[in-house]
Design a protein around this motif. Structure first.
Motif, PDB file in Angstrom:
ATOM      1  N   GLY A  89       0.902  -1.261  -0.136  1.00  0.00           N
ATOM      2  CA  GLY A  89      -0.108  -0.136  -0.024  1.00  0.00           C
ATOM      3  C   GLY A  89       0.759   1.303  -0.095  1.00  0.00           C
ATOM      4  O   GLY A  89       0.429   2.201  -0.720  1.00  0.00           O
ATOM      5  N   ALA A  93       1.071   4.038  -3.025  1.00  0.00           N
ATOM      6  CA  ALA A  93       0.860   5.511  -2.707  1.00  0.00           C
ATOM      7  C   ALA A  93       1.796   6.164  -3.323  1.00  0.00           C
ATOM      8  O   ALA A  93       1.763   7.357  -4.027  1.00  0.00           O
ATOM      9  N   ASP A  98       0.940   9.784  -3.586  1.00  0.00           N
ATOM     10  CA  ASP A  98       0.258   9.912  -2.516  1.00  0.00           C
ATOM     11  C   ASP A  98      -1.136  10.865  -2.639  1.00  0.00           C
ATOM     12  O   ASP A  98      -0.883  11.804  -1.887  1.00  0.00           O
ATOM     13  N   THR A 100      -4.114  10.398  -1.508  1.00  0.00           N
ATOM     14  CA  THR A 100      -5.002  10.756  -0.542  1.00  0.00           C
ATOM     15  C   THR A 100      -4.510  11.967   0.385  1.00  0.00           C
ATOM     16  O   THR A 100      -5.044  12.452   1.369  1.00  0.00           O
ATOM     17  N   VAL A 105     -10.618  11.459   2.880  1.00  0.00           N
ATOM     18  CA  VAL A 105     -11.364  10.141   2.673  1.00  0.00           C
ATOM     19  C   VAL A 105     -12.037   9.765   3.929  1.00  0.00           C
ATOM     20  O   VAL A 105     -11.567   9.866   5.009  1.00  0.00           O
ATOM     21  N   THR A 153     -13.611  -3.077  -1.174  1.00  0.00           N
ATOM     22  CA  THR A 153     -12.294  -2.331  -1.068  1.00  0.00           C
ATOM     23  C   THR A 153     -11.176  -3.010  -2.101  1.00  0.00           C
ATOM     24  O   THR A 153     -10.761  -4.121  -1.836  1.00  0.00           O
ATOM     25  N   LEU A 159      -6.428   0.715  -5.772  1.00  0.00           N
ATOM     26  CA  LEU A 159      -6.960   1.787  -5.119  1.00  0.00           C
ATOM     27  C   LEU A 159      -6.022   3.092  -5.007  1.00  0.00           C
ATOM     28  O   LEU A 159      -7.057   4.073  -5.373  1.00  0.00           O
ATOM     29  N   GLN A 160      -4.901   3.002  -4.934  1.00  0.00           N
ATOM     30  CA  GLN A 160      -4.108   4.112  -5.120  1.00  0.00           C
ATOM     31  C   GLN A 160      -4.286   4.796  -6.466  1.00  0.00           C
ATOM     32  O   GLN A 160      -4.266   6.144  -6.747  1.00  0.00           O
ATOM     33  N   PHE A 163      -7.496   6.461  -6.558  1.00  0.00           N
ATOM     34  CA  PHE A 163      -7.470   7.724  -5.756  1.00  0.00           C
ATOM     35  C   PHE A 163      -6.620   8.801  -6.604  1.00  0.00           C
ATOM     36  O   PHE A 163      -7.031   9.957  -6.700  1.00  0.00           O
ATOM     37  N   VAL A 188      -5.560  -0.917   2.520  1.00  0.00           N
ATOM     38  CA  VAL A 188      -5.828   0.451   2.769  1.00  0.00           C
ATOM     39  C   VAL A 188      -4.454   1.139   3.361  1.00  0.00           C
ATOM     40  O   VAL A 188      -4.572   2.398   3.838  1.00  0.00           O
ATOM     41  N   THR A 191      -3.047   4.728   2.872  1.00  0.00           N
ATOM     42  CA  THR A 191      -4.351   5.663   2.510  1.00  0.00           C
ATOM     43  C   THR A 191      -4.403   6.338   3.925  1.00  0.00           C
ATOM     44  O   THR A 191      -4.375   6.009   4.879  1.00  0.00           O
ATOM     45  N   ARG A 192      -4.564   7.788   3.590  1.00  0.00           N
ATOM     46  CA  ARG A 192      -4.529   8.940   4.567  1.00  0.00           C
ATOM     47  C   ARG A 192      -6.160   8.696   4.767  1.00  0.00           C
ATOM     48  O   ARG A 192      -6.804   9.164   3.733  1.00  0.00           O
TER      49      ARG A 192
END
Length: 489
Positions: A89, A93, A98, A100, A105, A153, A159-160, A163, A188, A191-192
């Motif tokens: 993760g 990111a 990066d 997030t 979120v 998810t 996911l990144q 985002f 996750v 993730t921030r």
């Protein structure tokens, strides 16, 4: 990012030099410039597929020492980490800038209510004029535009990347569901979170988690300090435990003391609801919902508290809630029939009980329920689901859900065992063919009854022996209703 910079970020030296522009877990999806994450699995090691990824353009591989020893890795630029999934993760990111850090979120975890709460968050954000993204079970959206989705998810690289796309498209806030699998498997990580929310906990996924304590700890990981704000519904013992160990948590309740409370809930004859939200400062706010069910009052209260923490005025958020509907969640199907017809995703004992308890006050006649259980999943919940439905329905029709690789008759037998052991069980039927079971439920229904098709909700396929066949509960129910109405004219 250079491979050397990525290695420095996760504390391992890079073997070789490369410039990484993307990350993938799937060898067949590798594109030029990708880092291929070759992770150990229960059946195979990702490193065994490295040649496919490299042929697709991958320029380096992230793996563990076992993967690094594969012959295909000779001369390949590598990042070797003892636990590569834990750092995937963060690596993803970094490669995507990066993203997030540029987004707020709002993450929602819990057994039930994640999807509905996320949709309420999206609506509240939009009502406040923010550009919202949505990530969850029913679908992914960027400012209302739908994207395909496969997991509640997504895996960390996907996911990144998502985002990053959202940030590039001007999204300011993201409402997302955070599953226990995602937390346990590090999806996750990197993730921030501006806000982390907990809805409830009941038995589910015990094919993946050792027991309920392990399941709880996976959910609780979202509240380990990674989020700026925490919101916890304390209507069950798990929420109260989580709040007790999260000192700064904003609590929410529909039943007792909390920072945010939902009071005076009322249900209209059409199933719509209203309640009064009591804010921490004592302000009272009227809230109206299209969504039926007491649990949706709790979901709305959690969403209000989250949006307040994110800087959205509660009155603005509540106005956004009034129009929210969620596919496969207490979804009404209307073809002119003289009884209620509902499709819902309830696929765990607590959710089945909550669904039927919510419907009971609205139904003057009988509850007729069609329910199955998925194969290759938590077997312990099958008799409990059968019992929960049998105790509340005048007629329970046990059918197939997604049997996957299991014998569907055996799954049904386990459900029926629980249903038959329930001392207050109504009538029971077994019809394996789900289409026929839905048609039978409609045929039995009379004016004032409710037909409830539970378990699959928004899903549009039924998996049998590894093959996914088209199947949509709402569409099948509509067909059965139309056919029954034509037959009575």
């Amino acid at each position: 990012m250079t491979l050397g910079a990525l290695g420095a970020a996760i504390g391992v030296p890079a073997a070789g030099a490369a410039t990484v522009t993307g990350v993938t877990l799937r060898a067949s999806d590798a594109r030029p410039g990708d880092l291929f994450a070759a992770l150990p699995g229960s059946r195979a090691h990702g490193a065994d597929y490295a040649e496919v990824a490299l042929a697709g353009g991958a320029v380096a591989v992230l793996t563990d020492p076992d993967g690094a020893r594969r012959p295909a890795m000779a001369g390949v630029p590598l990042l070797v980490h003892p636990r590569p999934r834990e750092v995937l993760g963060a690596v993803s990111a970094l490669v995507h800038g990066d993203p997030t850090a540029r987004l707020r979120v709002l993450g929602v975890t819990g057994t039930s209510g994640k999807t509905t709460t996320a949709h309420l968050l999206e609506a509240g954000l939009a009502a406040a004029g923010r550009t919202a993204g949505l990530v969850g079970t029913v679908g992914t959206r960027i400012d209302g535009r739908r994207l395909p989705t496969a997991l509640t998810t997504p895996e960390a690289p996907d996911l990144q990347a998502l985002f990053a796309v959202m940030a590039e498209d001007g999204v300011t806030d993201v409402a997302m569901e955070v599953s226990s699998h995602a937390l346990a498997l590090g999806r996750v990580a990197g993730t921030r979170f501006a806000v982390a929310a907990f809805t409830n906990l009941s038995q589910d996924h015990l094919d993946f988690h050792r027991d309920m304590e392990d399941y709880f700890e996976a959910k609780a990981a979202l509240f380990d300090g990674r989020a700026e704000h925490a919101v916890v519904c304390v209507d069950d013992e798990w929420g109260r435990r989580l709040a007790a160990r999260t000192p700064d948590a904003v609590t929410v309740s529909t039943t007792g003391p909390a920072a945010w409370r939902a009071l005076d809930a009322r249900t209209g004859p059409d199933g719509t609801q209203s309640f009064t939200a009591l804010a921490p400062d004592g302000a009272r706010l009227p809230v109206r919902l299209q969504l039926p069910g007491a649990f949706n009052v709790a979901n709305a209260a959690v969403a209000l508290a989250c949006l307040d923490a994110a800087g959205v005025p509660a009155a603005v958020a509540a106005e956004g809630f009034t129009r929210v509907t969620v596919p496969g969640r207490m979804q009404r199907v209307e073809e002119g029939q003289p009884f209620l017809a509902i499709v819902d995703y309830a696929h765990k004992p607590g959710a089945v009980a909550a669904l039927l308890d919510a419907l009971r006050p609205q139904v003057a006649g009988r509850l007729i329920v069609v329910l199955g259980c998925g194969g290759d999943r938590d077997r312990g919940k099958r008799p409990r689901m059968g019992a929960a439905a049998a105790a509340r329905a005048e007629l329970l029709i046990v059918t197939d859900d997604n049997p996957r690789s299991e014998d569907p008759a055996e799954i049904r037998a386990q459900m029926l065992a629980g249903a038959k052991a329930e001392p207050h069980a109504g009538d029971l039927m077994e019809i394996g063919d789900r289409r026929a079971a839905i048609a039978a439920a409609v045929a039995y229904a009379k004016p004032g009854d409710a037909v409830v098709i539970a378990g699959k909700g928004h899903e549009t396929g039924q998996e049998v022996d590894g093959v996914k066949h088209p199947f949509d509960d709402a569409a099948e129910l509509a067909v059965a209703l139309s056919a029954a109405l034509k037959g009575t004219r």
